[in-house]
Design a protein around this motif. Sequence first.
Motif: not given
Length: 532
Positions: A504-530
């Motif tokens: 969930g997220f706010g939009i320009e401090d006056k609206d609301t929106g959301g998006i569904d996403v698999p966890a794998a897509d959100l964690l894509r391109d993860l840079g490892l600290c190792s």
Amino acid sequence: MLIQPKKGVLPAIGGVIVLIFLFALFSGGDYVSKPTASVREWANGRLESWSGHAEDQEIYTAPKEPTIASDSDESPSEPEPEPTTEFDSLPKPKTEPKPPTDFDSPQKPKTEPKPPIDFDSPPKPKTEPKPAPEPVSKPKSKPKPSTSKTTGVAGTHNEISSSITEDGSYFPITFRDYPAMNPNIIPHPTLNDTWFIVAQRYKEGPENPTWFTELVCEAAFKDGRLECIASPLILPIPATFSTKCEGDISHFNFNVGPHDARVFYGPDVPYILYGSQSAFNCFGQWMTDFRSLVDWYYARRQTDPFGIPTDLQRPEPYGPIEKNYFPFWDHEGVVHMHYDISPRRVFGKIGFDGTVGEDLAPLAASKDKSCLAKYMAPPEAAQFESIHQSTNSLSVTMCNRNDTTCKQTTSNTYIFTIVQRKSYYNFHSVYEPYVVVFNQGAPFELYGISSKPFWIKGRKEDRHSSEDKRDLKRDSEMLYVTSVNWKDRGLKYHGFLDDDLLVGFGIEDKDTGGIDVPAADLLRDLGLCSDT
């Protein structure tokens, strides 16, 4: 002795029988014979003319079959055809009488033949189609997902898309007649395809600027948006007061009500964390059991963690205004509170009464410093930029739930949250969200950070729609991520890579929106600290 019949009786009976026979023979009578083949052919030809006629054509009835003369002297009777039947003579519905048909006018050609008419019953009156029902209510404002392709972010961002909307853009979240911002979404405990949504009521114009509320309702997806099933209610969060709002921040004394709530699940129950005046500084963070504020069936106990609104403490020093804390739970289910990500991490073990232990971040600082420097370099003082914590935390096992070989262990399960790099140019803020992953066991060192921020599909690359060259850092639409929770009912704090999230997220401090996403897509391109 024998009885002798009387003479003359038998001849009399015989004579009567003979007279009856002769009378029947010569009196005669008409009888109806079956029609000949030629008659049947003629009648069938007339009947075939009924099929496929339009309403303005003449309909005939077959003439009565002629009778065949008997052997009597009477002459055969001439067949008399019955009069033809017009549509005007048929019964008409009382509600919609039709005008008489003019048979003298030329007939209009018909494109499609009509089915045969049933003359045994009167025609049925036509019924008008019922108008579609009006929607229950329409929200005053809602964001409209962009249909433009975000080609300008392919090399700089990890774009995530929705499976709910047709074009993959984010979906609006609506609270019916109330505009809102900074939403939270958690699955309903007992109803499928239903969620609790919570957001700050957005006020503009002459409304009271010091009174703040969090709206709440049960919501479901409808026509590509997540909206309240019934009118939203106000979360019954009590206002607080502080004796530490002095000088330049004394105006916080006028504040009534909570700010910027975060709603999320722990391992067992849901919580809400929000800002309000504090006993330890001017404006602090509070936390309580979310179930006590909504229609949620549960057995309330005095020993419930954060069973009443709790003023949260932090390792010193305090800032005059504290924001965006988030709790996390280790492998043993012990709760800790994370206070800062930049310029350095600060976190510690917290009690249910809000007290906190020592800062545990120094134990992981040596590894964290190099990882933060590589993937999220602290902003320079001369730049109008900063780094903020923004959402709650969740735990994830780095394999798929549908994989039978995937098992949750302490070595493959981590905690993740979303932080944002803020820039402020031309009197406009822009936030770029990053996923931060750290170990679920002490000393809770960083595991990885997004190598590039993620881009929510539908976000405008240029909020001004200018034809000039776009600067995403300065001119793109402001989306402020506030909430990340598992989408499916029954999932609480922990999930797997193939489980869906709701962001969930706010939009320009006056609206609301959301998006569904698999966890794998959100964690894509993860840079490892190792790798640092």
